[in-house]
Motif scaffolding. Structure first.
Motif, short mmCIF file in Angstrom:
data_model
loop_
_atom_site.label_atom_id
_atom_site.label_comp_id
_atom_site.label_asym_id
_atom_site.label_seq_id
_atom_site.Cartn_x
_atom_site.Cartn_y
_atom_site.Cartn_z
N ARG A 1 0.81 -1.22 0.00
CA ARG A 1 0.00 0.00 0.00
C ARG A 1 0.84 1.27 0.00
O ARG A 1 0.34 2.36 0.19
CB ARG A 1 -0.95 0.01 1.20
CG ARG A 1 -1.82 -1.25 1.27
CD ARG A 1 -2.76 -1.24 2.45
NE ARG A 1 -3.92 -0.39 2.25
CZ ARG A 1 -5.04 -0.75 1.62
NH1 ARG A 1 -5.13 -1.95 1.10
NH2 ARG A 1 -6.05 0.09 1.50
N GLY A 2 2.17 1.14 -0.23
CA GLY A 2 3.04 2.32 -0.24
C GLY A 2 3.42 2.73 1.17
O GLY A 2 3.19 2.00 2.14
N LYS A 3 3.98 3.94 1.29
CA LYS A 3 4.56 4.37 2.56
C LYS A 3 4.00 5.74 2.95
O LYS A 3 3.94 6.64 2.12
CB LYS A 3 6.08 4.45 2.36
CG LYS A 3 6.86 4.63 3.61
CD LYS A 3 8.37 4.60 3.34
CE LYS A 3 9.17 5.04 4.55
NZ LYS A 3 8.84 6.35 5.08
N ILE A 4 3.61 5.88 4.22
CA ILE A 4 3.06 7.16 4.69
C ILE A 4 4.17 8.23 4.75
O ILE A 4 5.31 7.92 5.06
CB ILE A 4 2.45 6.96 6.10
CG1 ILE A 4 1.35 5.91 6.00
CG2 ILE A 4 2.01 8.28 6.72
CD1 ILE A 4 0.05 6.21 6.61
N ALA A 5 3.79 9.48 4.42
CA ALA A 5 4.77 10.59 4.47
C ALA A 5 5.05 10.94 5.92
O ALA A 5 4.31 11.70 6.53
CB ALA A 5 4.19 11.81 3.75
N ASP A 6 6.13 10.38 6.48
CA ASP A 6 6.38 10.64 7.90
C ASP A 6 7.29 11.84 8.14
O ASP A 6 7.62 12.15 9.27
CB ASP A 6 6.91 9.38 8.59
CG ASP A 6 8.12 8.81 7.86
OD1 ASP A 6 8.60 9.47 6.92
OD2 ASP A 6 8.57 7.72 8.24
N ASN B 1 3.32 10.23 -4.68
CA ASN B 1 1.91 10.19 -5.07
C ASN B 1 1.26 8.93 -4.48
O ASN B 1 1.92 7.90 -4.33
CB ASN B 1 1.79 10.18 -6.60
CG ASN B 1 2.29 11.48 -7.21
OD1 ASN B 1 1.95 12.57 -6.74
ND2 ASN B 1 3.12 11.38 -8.23
N SER B 2 -0.03 9.03 -4.16
CA SER B 2 -0.72 7.91 -3.53
C SER B 2 -0.65 6.66 -4.42
O SER B 2 -1.05 6.69 -5.58
CB SER B 2 -2.18 8.29 -3.31
OG SER B 2 -2.91 7.15 -2.90
N LYS B 3 -0.16 5.58 -3.84
CA LYS B 3 0.05 4.36 -4.65
C LYS B 3 -1.29 3.78 -5.12
O LYS B 3 -1.50 3.57 -6.30
CB LYS B 3 0.81 3.34 -3.80
CG LYS B 3 1.11 2.05 -4.51
CD LYS B 3 2.30 1.34 -3.93
CE LYS B 3 2.78 0.26 -4.87
NZ LYS B 3 1.81 -0.81 -5.10
N LEU B 4 -2.20 3.58 -4.16
CA LEU B 4 -3.49 2.97 -4.56
C LEU B 4 -4.36 3.97 -5.31
O LEU B 4 -5.17 3.59 -6.16
CB LEU B 4 -4.24 2.44 -3.33
CG LEU B 4 -3.54 1.33 -2.55
CD1 LEU B 4 -4.50 0.69 -1.55
CD2 LEU B 4 -2.98 0.27 -3.48
N GLY B 5 -4.20 5.24 -5.02
CA GLY B 5 -4.96 6.27 -5.74
C GLY B 5 -4.65 6.23 -7.22
O GLY B 5 -5.55 6.29 -8.08
N MET B 6 -3.38 6.13 -7.55
CA MET B 6 -3.00 6.07 -8.98
C MET B 6 -3.55 4.81 -9.63
O MET B 6 -4.07 4.85 -10.75
CB MET B 6 -1.49 6.16 -9.15
CG MET B 6 -1.04 7.61 -9.05
SD MET B 6 0.63 7.99 -9.55
CE MET B 6 0.81 7.50 -11.22
#
Ligand code: GLN
Length: 304
Positions: free
Chosen positions: A21-26, A284-289
């Motif tokens: 699901r990608g990585k959160i912008a921490d 960019n949002s992984k699942l959004g794309m």
């Protein structure tokens, strides 16, 4: 007729099964608290029919998506002379890069990368008596929704760790492309980025970009020419150094933010927003794309 609802339902189902699901912008500590499992999608068409799936009513930090709204307000206030201070070329660089700024003498490549948005913030700070309040009122007015607000904790969090944005603002100042104090401009910038909205609220706000500058209540906020220009900038610069990939895979103008939101639209047809906080390496949002690629593939709709 296209059955948007069943397409959104199947997109949501596919997203819920996705393991990577990608990585959160921490780098903005407050954003690191968000649950990676979230996914929402909401679509509005020109007849104002709405369709949604997943957590489409949950609010999140819109971050860089706000850059389109600050640009719209600034363009309305000062018109074409805005382009003397910021260019309209894609950068091909990450959103927070500074190297081009130095190479090009303090004129940011476009208003949707951080240095460009900081110049726009400077224009709003100069033009408005109460910048934060008036910008919020502008956004609420477009969306016809006075529940839209800043998330002050996110703004404070970014202020504490926004070292690159301080560097960008100082560089702009050294080139004479920032008229106000760095701290004042960045306080405004961090607040605009902290605007909190759901997917449904984002589509209400961006409805005007697919509708020739007229919002859902038919009030005009931008001229047809201004909308065409802002939409062109979203297509070429809305996804940082992944704008080409987004045009290639999805084929719509739009804008992303590191909070995991994406808003995109097909002029005269529909406006769609997705939210999934995990990002790909380009921010960019992984699942959004993936979701938007599926949407335009299944509906066979795109600007091309
Ligand atoms: N507030 C964020 C920053 O300036 C916005 C970045 C983004 O959404 N890409 O770093």
């Amino acid at each position: 007729m296209i059955d948007f609802q069943s397409i959104l339902t199947s997109i949501n189902k596919a997203a819920s099964k996705e393991k990577d699901r990608g990585k959160i912008a921490d780098y903005i500590p407050e954003l690191a608290k968000i649950d990676l499992e979230n996914f929402g999608i909401h679509l509005i068409d020109t007849q104002q029919n709405t369709y949604s799936a997943g957590n489409s009513d949950e609010k999140f930090s819109i971050q860089s998506i706000s850059k389109v709204l600050s640009l719209s307000m600034a363009l309305g206030l000062i018109g074409e002379k805005l382009w003397e201070r910021v260019d309209v070329e894609p950068s091909g660089d990450p959103f927070n890069h500074l190297s081009l700024l130095e190479l090009e003498n303090g004129i940011p490549r476009n208003p949707l990368i951080n240095p460009g948005a900081i110049v726009i913030a400077d224009i709003l700070v100069s033009q408005l008596e109460h910048p934060k309040e008036e910008f919020l009122a502008f956004v609420q007015n477009i969306a016809n929704d006075d529940t839209i607000a800043y998330d002050v904790d996110v703004a404070k969090s970014e202020k504490r760790t926004g070292f690159r944005n301080f560097a960008a603002a100082n560089l702009l100042k050294s080139y004479g492309n920032l008229n106000n104090d760095v701290d004042v401009v960045l306080d405004f910038y961090f607040h605009q980025c902290s605007l909190s909205m759901s997917c449904a609220q984002l589509t209400n706000t961006f409805y005007m970009f697919m509708n020739h500058g007229k919002c859902r209540r038919n009030n005009t906020f931008l001229t047809t020419t201004q909308v065409k220009r802002i939409n062109a900038i979203m297509l070429t610069c809305g996804f940082y150094d992944e704008a080409g990939e987004f045009a290639f895979e999805v084929g719509l103008p739009g804008k992303s933010g590191v909070g995991g939101g994406i808003v995109a639209f097909l002029p005269n047809k529909f406006c769609v927003a997705t939210w999934s906080p995990g990002l790909n390496p380009k921010g960019n949002s992984k699942l959004g794309m993936l979701a938007l690629e599926k949407l335009t593939t299944e509906t066979e709709l795109s600007i091309f």
